[in-house]
Write an enzyme that holds these catalytic residues in place. Structure first.
Site, PDB file in Angstrom:
ATOM      1  NE  ARG A  58     102.640  63.825   5.802  1.00  0.00           N
ATOM      2  CZ  ARG A  58     101.860  62.603   5.868  1.00  0.00           C
ATOM      3  NH1 ARG A  58     101.598  62.279   7.006  1.00  0.00           N
ATOM      4  NH2 ARG A  58     101.308  62.067   4.801  1.00  0.00           N
ATOM      5  CG  HIS A  62     103.799  52.723   4.855  1.00  0.00           C
ATOM      6  ND1 HIS A  62     103.698  53.642   5.704  1.00  0.00           N
ATOM      7  CD2 HIS A  62     102.984  52.718   3.917  1.00  0.00           C
ATOM      8  CE1 HIS A  62     102.392  54.343   5.551  1.00  0.00           C
ATOM      9  NE2 HIS A  62     102.108  53.768   4.278  1.00  0.00           N
ATOM     10  N   GLY A 105      95.597  68.963  16.072  1.00  0.00           N
ATOM     11  CA  GLY A 105      96.303  68.637  14.650  1.00  0.00           C
ATOM     12  C   GLY A 105      95.073  68.235  13.595  1.00  0.00           C
ATOM     13  NE  ARG A 106      97.545  68.848   7.169  1.00  0.00           N
ATOM     14  CZ  ARG A 106      98.598  68.665   6.452  1.00  0.00           C
ATOM     15  NH1 ARG A 106      99.439  67.610   6.786  1.00  0.00           N
ATOM     16  NH2 ARG A 106      98.870  69.789   5.785  1.00  0.00           N
ATOM     17  CG  ASP A 160     103.945  52.930  13.685  1.00  0.00           C
ATOM     18  OD1 ASP A 160     104.377  51.685  13.601  1.00  0.00           O
ATOM     19  OD2 ASP A 160     104.673  53.823  13.202  1.00  0.00           O
ATOM     20  CE  LYS A 165      98.635  52.693   2.674  1.00  0.00           C
ATOM     21  NZ  LYS A 165      99.097  53.128   3.839  1.00  0.00           N
ATOM     22  CB  SER A 191      99.328  56.682  15.278  1.00  0.00           C
ATOM     23  OG  SER A 191      99.458  55.687  16.646  1.00  0.00           O
TER      24      SER A 191
END
Length: 371
Positions: free
Chosen positions: A131, A95, A202-203, A280, A77, A278
């Site tokens: 990815r 990020h 999705g994953r 975000d 991170k 997410s």
């Protein structure tokens, strides 16, 4: 030629126990001729001795700052919020490429010191565009776990927010805890919850669905939605008719909201828990614009004001995989290993070179006053 030295940082983010390298992947790197220095860490899920046992050299916590320039600094991170210029090649999640708040300050440290950022979020296979390694599955898995725990808590402790949570030693311990809470909630409600997962193919979505199944939810209680189901455009009544909504979609373009404050006023709303994996909160395209606060393991939920009968709370934790740090680290690091093995010549590897070119593109957008 001297061997390439990788330097594994101790993480600084609160409650972050994951690691970009594990003892297993460290052993493989050393076997391939790398030197791996591992900072002693009081927070990492793996004991220091697990790394030294496979041949890594233990070094003091925080010593990456003074490591020789040619050492490659590997972390997970963000770095601590400091301002000194960065001189190394750093492999991490930073990020700072989506114009997040303060992105200029974070990114400018690299060109100011002659350093390089190879951002793990943007390591992609040139052929598929996918990815090469991600925590998506574990994020969805952990998000669903907390969503189910929160649903049960609302029933057994009305009016009180879900208390803080800590990481689990393994997946079995997490599932056992969720099953216990789910049974208590079911006893109060007289039913099991209906869960809708958007992005189920999705994953992240697969992880969310798998947790629900492992916790004992019948498959008919799980709505698995993806692009086909959302193509008509929201808001969707199927969300407000469900008890739990797990959003596993990250958007980079605007679409109609999946749910919003108006749709939450629908009579007969069942929805009481939203987990936005997410997380975000500053994304202008967020399809779940009902909260503005990123939550944490210490304070996992935030209420949506003005709603009761039932109340509604949101989970928006931005490092959900840390709930299962050992499994998350092993899975991610194993996926990353084929590319870690190419760090001794990263400039000539298409995956790392793609990350470097993106770094150069983002640096070119920095305002002059940041440099």
């Amino acid at each position: 030629m001297a061997p390439t030295v990788l330097h594994l940082r101790s993480e600084d983010k609160p409650l972050e126990h994951r690691s970009a390298l594990t003892p297993t992947t460290t052993k493989a790197l050393i076997g391939a001729g790398y030197v791996v220095n591992v900072e002693k860490s009081p927070v990492r899920i793996f004991d220091d001795e697990e790394f030294s046992a496979v041949g890594a050299t233990l070094v003091p916590t925080g010593s990456w700052r003074s490591a020789p320039n040619e050492h490659i600094i590997v972390g997970l991170k963000e770095l601590p919020e400091e301002t000194f210029p960065l001189k190394h090649v750093h492999v991490q999640f930073a990020h700072c490429y989506k114009q997040q708040e303060g992105w200029e300050t974070v990114l400018a440290r690299f060109p100011r010191g002659g350093g390089t950022l190879l951002d793990l979020e943007f390591l992609k296979d040139p052929a598929s565009g996918r990815r090469v390694a991600a925590f998506g599955y574990q994020a969805g898995f952990s998000g669903s776990a907390l969503a189910l725990k929160n649903w049960a808590w609302q029933l057994t402790h009305p009016g009180k927010p879900l208390p803080g949570v800590e990481s689990y030693p393994n997946e079995d311990a997490l599932i056992a805890d969720v099953k216990k809470d789910l049974a208590a909630g079911q006893a109060k409600a007289g039913k099991v919850p209906r869960v809708i997962v958007i992005g189920a193919l999705g994953r992240c979505g697969r992880g969310a669905v798998d947790l629900c199944l492992k916790a004992g939810l019948p498959t008919e209680q799980i709505l698995k939605w993806d692009m086909e189901e959302t193509a008509k455009g929201g808001p969707f009544k199927e969300i407000t008719e469900s008890d739990i909504f797990v959003n596993c979609i990250y958007l980079s373009s605007k679409i109609p909201h999946f749910v919003n404050t108006d749709s939450l006023k629908t009579p007969g709303r069942q929805l009481s828990v939203v987990c936005d994996v997410s997380a975000d909160t500053t994304n202008p395209f967020n399809p779940v614009p009902i909260y503005t606060i990123a939550t944490t393991f210490s304070n996992p939920t935030v209420p949506v004001d003005g709603l009761d009968n039932p109340p509604l709370s949101v989970i928006s934790i931005d490092h959900l995989p840390s709930l299962l740090p050992r499994e998350s680290s092993e899975s991610f690091s194993n996926d990353l290993l084929p590319y870690l093995l190419k760090l001794n010549d990263w400039q000539n590897d298409p995956v790392w070179d793609g990350a470097y070119k993106l770094f150069q593109e983002k640096v070119a957008t920095l305002p002059k006053e940041a440099l």
